[in-house]
Write an enzyme that holds these catalytic residues in place. Structure first.
Site, PDB file in Angstrom:
ATOM      1  N   LYS A  91       0.441   4.284   6.695  1.00 49.12           N
ATOM      2  CA  LYS A  91      -0.286   5.123   5.734  1.00 49.12           C
ATOM      3  C   LYS A  91       0.229   6.556   5.812  1.00 49.12           C
ATOM      4  CE  LYS A  91      -3.131   1.731   4.808  1.00 49.12           C
ATOM      5  NZ  LYS A  91      -3.015   0.998   3.561  1.00 49.12           N
ATOM      6  N   SER A 101       0.799  -1.229   0.000  1.00 51.52           N
ATOM      7  CA  SER A 101       0.000   0.000   0.000  1.00 51.52           C
ATOM      8  C   SER A 101       0.831   1.279   0.000  1.00 51.52           C
ATOM      9  CB  SER A 101      -0.975   0.019   1.175  1.00 51.52           C
ATOM     10  OG  SER A 101      -0.302   0.250   2.383  1.00 51.52           O
TER      11      SER A 101
END
EC number: 3.4.21.89
Length: 186
Positions: free
Chosen positions: A86, A44
């Protein structure tokens, strides 16, 4: 063995024991309140951070609240053993919107230079890196996050939802492994 030698031997063992206990306490304090190693799992954050890289996380920001938009943060998942890496995009009270591969926060375009490689690859195949969404109003006490690999990332847009300050474990400080790729991720 004389009493004096026995006493010195016991005293020496006690000194070593004290040193070991102090070292363990210091290590626990550092790990719980200052820095902790984490392993990147998944794609990610490619290419900013890649699968299996190891990084040190600055945990002091958890207590000071000193994180800002654009920081790479480590978050607790719903299950205690799950963590996410993230990028912090929206702060409490922000309005987040994506239009034609451009990020807007509170109506102002925000440059994302860390996405240039991924955006170039998306353009080569004729797609936008990030699909349009929003506007999304980030509630008080919540944070909006996205992965840099927008095509592969599960994040605040599509399944993970918003996070609280308590979910934030810290900010990425630097990648320390593999040694050939030590760096501060941007």
């Amino acid at each position: 063995m004389t009493k004096e030698k026995v006493f010195k031997k016991k005293s020496s063992i006690l000194e070593w024991g004290k040193a070991i206990v102090i070292a363990v306490i210091l290590a626990l304090l550092i790990r719980n309140f200052l820095f902790e190693p984490y392993v990147v799992e998944g794609k990610s954050m490619d290419p900013t951070l890649v699968d299996s890289e190891r990084l040190f996380v600055n945990k002091t920001v958890k207590y000071t609240g000193n994180f800002k938009r654009g920081d790479i943060i480590i978050l607790n998942g719903k299950e205690k053993s799950t963590h996410y890496v993230k990028r912090l995009i929206g702060l409490p009270g922000d309005t987040v919107e994506m239009k034609n591969d451009h990020l807007f926060i509170n109506g102002n375009e925000v440059k994302e230079p860390y996405l240039s490689y991924n955006k170039e690859n998306a353009k080569k195949v004729g797609i936008n890196l990030t699909g349009d969404f929003g506007p999304i109003k980030v509630p008080k006490d919540k944070y909006f996050v996205m992965g840099d690999n927008r095509q592969e990332s599960m994040d605040s847009r599509n399944g993970l939802g918003l996070f609280t300050k308590d979910d934030i474990q810290g900010t990425e400080e630097f990648v320390f492994f593999p040694f050939s790729n030590m760096r501060k991720a941007k």
